[in-house]
Scaffold this motif. Structure first.
Motif, short mmCIF file in Angstrom:
data_model
loop_
_atom_site.label_atom_id
_atom_site.label_comp_id
_atom_site.label_asym_id
_atom_site.label_seq_id
_atom_site.Cartn_x
_atom_site.Cartn_y
_atom_site.Cartn_z
N LEU A 1 17.54 -17.59 -25.63
CA LEU A 1 17.27 -17.63 -23.59
C LEU A 1 17.06 -18.69 -23.52
N GLY A 2 16.52 -19.43 -22.40
CA GLY A 2 15.51 -20.57 -21.72
C GLY A 2 14.88 -19.18 -20.51
N ALA A 3 13.95 -20.02 -20.04
CA ALA A 3 13.98 -19.79 -18.56
C ALA A 3 13.53 -20.50 -17.64
N VAL A 4 14.62 -20.27 -16.67
CA VAL A 4 14.94 -20.56 -15.55
C VAL A 4 14.24 -20.92 -14.35
N THR A 5 13.90 -21.85 -13.58
CA THR A 5 13.22 -21.87 -12.79
C THR A 5 14.21 -21.98 -11.37
N TRP A 6 14.44 -20.93 -10.71
CA TRP A 6 14.95 -21.02 -8.93
C TRP A 6 13.90 -21.88 -8.32
N PRO A 7 14.00 -21.70 -7.19
CA PRO A 7 15.12 -22.78 -7.07
C PRO A 7 15.67 -23.78 -7.48
N PRO A 8 16.18 -24.40 -7.91
CA PRO A 8 16.29 -25.67 -8.66
C PRO A 8 15.51 -27.14 -8.02
N ARG A 9 15.68 -27.88 -8.83
CA ARG A 9 14.72 -29.32 -8.00
C ARG A 9 15.59 -29.64 -7.38
N ALA A 10 14.75 -30.48 -5.97
CA ALA A 10 15.87 -31.43 -4.98
C ALA A 10 15.80 -32.34 -5.89
N GLY A 11 16.20 -33.27 -4.50
CA GLY A 11 16.78 -34.50 -5.73
C GLY A 11 17.92 -34.98 -6.45
N GLY A 12 18.83 -35.77 -6.22
CA GLY A 12 19.83 -35.75 -6.40
C GLY A 12 20.72 -34.78 -6.96
N ARG A 13 21.92 -34.82 -7.22
CA ARG A 13 23.03 -34.13 -7.56
C ARG A 13 23.78 -33.30 -8.79
N SER A 14 22.88 -34.16 -9.67
CA SER A 14 23.87 -33.96 -10.39
C SER A 14 23.17 -32.07 -11.37
N MET A 15 23.49 -32.25 -12.56
CA MET A 15 23.47 -30.53 -13.31
C MET A 15 22.32 -31.07 -13.44
N TRP A 16 21.62 -31.87 -13.73
CA TRP A 16 20.42 -31.68 -14.01
C TRP A 16 18.88 -31.69 -13.12
#
Ligand SMILES: Cc1ncc(COP(=O)(O)O)c(C=O)c1O
Ligand SMILES: [Zn+2]
Length: 363
Positions: A32-47
């Motif tokens: 399992l990866g270490a998710v960081t939340w909230p996601p990055r701002a900027g751009g709209r893709s899944m990346w």
């Protein structure tokens, strides 16, 4: 993002272009990866949701992810995965695999697919400048073959089952040394499909839905969606994963049968000919993981019949939504479970994906 593969036997391997299973024959997984939340701002893709690190995705992305989530009646939400760049959710996983292939300096790749994963891998391979060979079973929709060839990939049609197709692809990988861009064997595919979960969590304003209804063939969406919520849980962002109701066709239901029988491994079945070609997987290689993910979510497996799939397809079309038959199975399950008053769909938000575009395959 490039971390070692792990096998249940205890071996681990730094990814290389020619590694697709353990020396013991076992399947490779990722921790399992270490998710960081909230996601990055900027751009709209899944990346936005991924810590891509050393993966060279920027040159090949088509802006995958960020698919609409629309609310239908009574707390049901539909996620329009057919609005993905190549017409299915497989783009989420395929872009990660092809970026990995590029990071590993692969000049050739091989994939096998009942259609949508093949079209997705072919598109991203074209952008990455990697030669692609796609193996498909006989009977795959002409429009999908046309699309795969259009992206410059070589198509090999295998006379036989989906499993025979996988065997032929694996043999080609062994003989050619190509990167095996397999959505079944390569666990990096789930790094892409997990963004389905992270995106839903964000689109619901940081609420965990009560139920995810998901199609299950090889389980790339079930495993990815579970992984996304499990990473949020491990990071302490949420305290439970949504219940996963995994849907199979009555005519090809090895996982649902294992679930009902209380087995933790599926047994291969003799498949009938179903409208839901995309989930007609008689012997899913990651079966035990799919069963375990659904169990961890306190979910269940259900099956839908051909009439229910056709009726759901028509009901969606009547609401302006044009999906391929396989893309209607989750909606078919929600309709049936609601009609039965099943506790699986009562109380809280339900999210079902419409996985594939009707422009590629129709009834
Ligand atoms: C439209 C569609 N829905 C669902 C699936 C099932 O995918 P999975 O392998 O994640 O179970 C597929 C797989 O090809 C598909 O094309
Ligand atoms: Zn092993």
């Amino acid at each position: 993002m490039i971390v070692p593969y792990e096998c249940r036997c205890g071996s681990s391997y730094a990814p290389t272009a020619d590694r697709w299973r353990c020396d013991c024959g076992g399947l490779l997984d990722l921790p399992l990866g270490a998710v960081t939340w909230p996601p990055r701002a900027g751009g709209r893709s899944m990346w936005r949701y991924l810590d891509a690190g050393d993966l060279p995705w920027r040159d090949i992305t088509l802006g995958e992810g960020d698919t609409p989530l629309i609310e239908e009646d009574g707390g049901m939400h539909l996620k329009l995965e057919f609005a993905s760049p190549t017409g299915s959710f497989k783009d989420r996983g395929a872009v990660v695999l092809v970026a990995l292939a590029r990071a590993l300096n692969a000049s050739r790749l091989v994939a096998d697919s009942s259609g949508n994963a093949g079209t997705a891998v072919a598109a991203y391979a074209a952008r990455a400048g990697i030669a692609a060979e796609i193996f498909v079973p006989a009977g795959t929709s002409e429009k999908k073959l046309h699309q795969i060839r259009g992206h410059g990939a070589e198509v090999t049609v295998v006379e036989g089952s989906r499993e025979d197709t996988a065997t032929a692809a694996a043999a080609r990988v062994e003989e050619s040394g190509a990167f095996y861009a397999s959505h079944v064997y390569n666990p990096y595919f789930h790094e892409g499909t997990k963004t389905y979960a992270l995106e839903i969590f964000e689109q619901l304003g940081g609420a965990v839905p009560a139920t995810l209804v998901l199609p299950a063939g090889n389980g790339t969406l079930v495993l990815g969606a579970h992984r996304g919520f499990a990473e949020l849980r491990a990071a302490g962002v949420i305290d439970r994963v949504p219940r996963i109701v995994a849907v199979q066709s009555e005519l090809c239901a090895p996982l649902a049968e294992a679930w009902t029988a209380g087995r933790d491994e599926p047994e291969p079945v003799q498949p009938g000919h179903t409208l839901a070609e995309g989930i007609a997987i008689a012997d899913p290689a990651r079966g035990s993981r799919i069963l375990a993910a659904v169990e961890d979510s306190h979910g269940a497996f259900v099956t839908v019949g051909e009439d229910e799939i056709a009726e759901a397809h028509a009901a969606l079309a009547a609401r302006g939504l044009w999906v391929e038959p396989t893309g209607a199975v989750s909606y078919a399950a929600v309709r049936r479970l609601r009609a039965e008053g099943s506790p699986l769909v009562i109380g809280g938000t339900i999210v079902a994906p419409l996985c594939g575009s009707g422009l590629k395959a129709s009834l």
